[in-house]
Design a protein around this motif. Sequence first.
Motif, mmCIF file in Angstrom:
data_model
loop_
_atom_site.group_PDB
_atom_site.id
_atom_site.type_symbol
_atom_site.label_atom_id
_atom_site.label_comp_id
_atom_site.label_asym_id
_atom_site.label_seq_id
_atom_site.Cartn_x
_atom_site.Cartn_y
_atom_site.Cartn_z
ATOM 1 N N SER A 195 -35.698 5.373 19.525
ATOM 2 C CA SER A 195 -36.653 5.264 18.415
ATOM 3 C C SER A 195 -36.400 4.018 17.559
ATOM 4 O O SER A 195 -37.260 3.602 16.794
ATOM 5 C CB SER A 195 -36.619 6.528 17.551
ATOM 6 N N PHE A 245 -42.011 11.559 14.492
ATOM 7 C CA PHE A 245 -41.512 12.614 15.369
ATOM 8 C C PHE A 245 -42.381 13.855 15.191
ATOM 9 O O PHE A 245 -42.588 14.319 14.069
ATOM 10 C CB PHE A 245 -40.063 12.977 15.027
ATOM 11 N N PRO A 258 -36.453 8.015 9.311
ATOM 12 C CA PRO A 258 -36.850 7.484 10.621
ATOM 13 C C PRO A 258 -36.997 5.972 10.560
ATOM 14 O O PRO A 258 -37.280 5.418 9.488
ATOM 15 C CB PRO A 258 -38.208 8.149 10.871
ATOM 16 N N ARG A 304 -30.202 12.635 21.865
ATOM 17 C CA ARG A 304 -29.507 11.439 21.343
ATOM 18 C C ARG A 304 -30.123 10.165 21.915
ATOM 19 O O ARG A 304 -30.252 9.156 21.218
ATOM 20 C CB ARG A 304 -28.016 11.499 21.676
ATOM 21 N N LEU A 327 -30.921 15.399 15.641
ATOM 22 C CA LEU A 327 -32.144 14.733 15.186
ATOM 23 C C LEU A 327 -32.228 14.584 13.663
ATOM 24 O O LEU A 327 -32.980 13.766 13.146
ATOM 25 C CB LEU A 327 -33.355 15.560 15.625
ATOM 26 N N VAL A 345 -32.248 11.164 11.717
ATOM 27 C CA VAL A 345 -33.362 10.280 12.010
ATOM 28 C C VAL A 345 -34.684 10.882 11.486
ATOM 29 O O VAL A 345 -35.621 10.173 11.163
ATOM 30 C CB VAL A 345 -33.384 9.945 13.524
ATOM 31 N N LYS A 359 -33.207 9.433 20.117
ATOM 32 C CA LYS A 359 -32.874 8.912 18.797
ATOM 33 C C LYS A 359 -32.600 7.395 18.873
ATOM 34 O O LYS A 359 -33.142 6.629 18.083
ATOM 35 C CB LYS A 359 -31.648 9.662 18.290
ATOM 36 N N SER A 360 -31.796 6.974 19.844
ATOM 37 C CA SER A 360 -31.522 5.521 19.942
ATOM 38 C C SER A 360 -32.775 4.769 20.328
ATOM 39 O O SER A 360 -33.042 3.672 19.826
ATOM 40 C CB SER A 360 -30.426 5.188 20.947
#
Length: 269
Positions: free
Chosen positions: A88, A129, A123, A82, A116, A119, A85-86
Motif C-alpha cells: 500500500s 482499505f 494510511p 503484511r 492492519l 495502516v 500493508k507494504s
Amino acid sequence: MDLFERIKILSAKNSLPHAVVFEGERAKEFSEFFAKVAVCEGENKPCGVCKHCLKAQKGVHPDIINLEPEGASKLYKVGFVRNIKSDSFVLPNEANAKVYIFNDAENISAVSQNALLKVLEEPPKSVIFIINCKEKTNLLDTVISRATVFICDEKETESISEEILNIIRTASKQSEYELLSLLQGYSSEKGELLRVFDELIISLRLLYRLKVNGKDFEEDTELLETLTLNRILNAIDILIDAKKDIMQNKAVKIIVARTCIKLKKTLGR
Ligand SMILES: [Zn+2]
C-alpha cells in the motif's frame, strides 16, 4: 437516501473515508461502486465513461485490488496481510487513488487485523482499505473504531421455496429426529449447508416482516400464526451462530445436531 447516494455525496465533498467496512449481503456490490467512485476522474463520480470507470467496470483496474481469503477456512493469513500493508506504500499505477478490498472478511483473524491497525489509522496518501463481510462480529473493536461502517441492505425475498418451507414446517411441527434427518441430508457438503442456512435466514426474515406488518403468509397461514416475533428472531440468531461455526471449520455433524435441537426448541410448539 440509499447507500449509493451517500457514497456519491461523500465523494463530492471530497471526504471519502480511507477505512471502510461494508457489512451485509450486498457488501461486494457496494464496495465495487465505492472503488469506482474513488478512482474515477470524471465530473459526477462515477462518471461511467472515463478510462478509470471503464477499467473498473471490466474488473481490470490496476489500482482496485480485490483480495480473497485463502483455503476452505477462508482465512487472511498474517503474512498476506503484511504484504498488502507494504504494497500500500507503493504509489497508485494510474489513478489518484488505490483501493484494497478484503472480500469475505468475516473470518479475518485477530492477528491479521492487528497487522492492519496502524495502516488503517494512518494510511498512505490516497489509499483506501475496504473490508467486506456478511457480519462484522469477528472484527476487532479497534478496527471498527478506525473505520466507517456501512450497513448494506440485506437481500430480501418475497417468497419462500418449497425446500426451505419444508424445513421450517418440520422444525415447527415435526419431531427433532425428523428435523435432524432432513438437515443431515445437506451436511456432507459445507457449501450446500451454508446455502440452506442462508436461505432459511432470508426466509425467516420474510416471515418476520409479514408478522410485523400484520400480514398473512398465504402459503401457510397456520405456520405464521404459531410463530411469535421472538421465536423467529431467536431462530435467525441460531442460524447465524451455526454459520459462524461452520466457517470456523468446526465439526459439521455436531453443528447440525446442535442447531436442530435449538431450532426445534425455538420454533416447535
Ligand atoms: Zn469515471
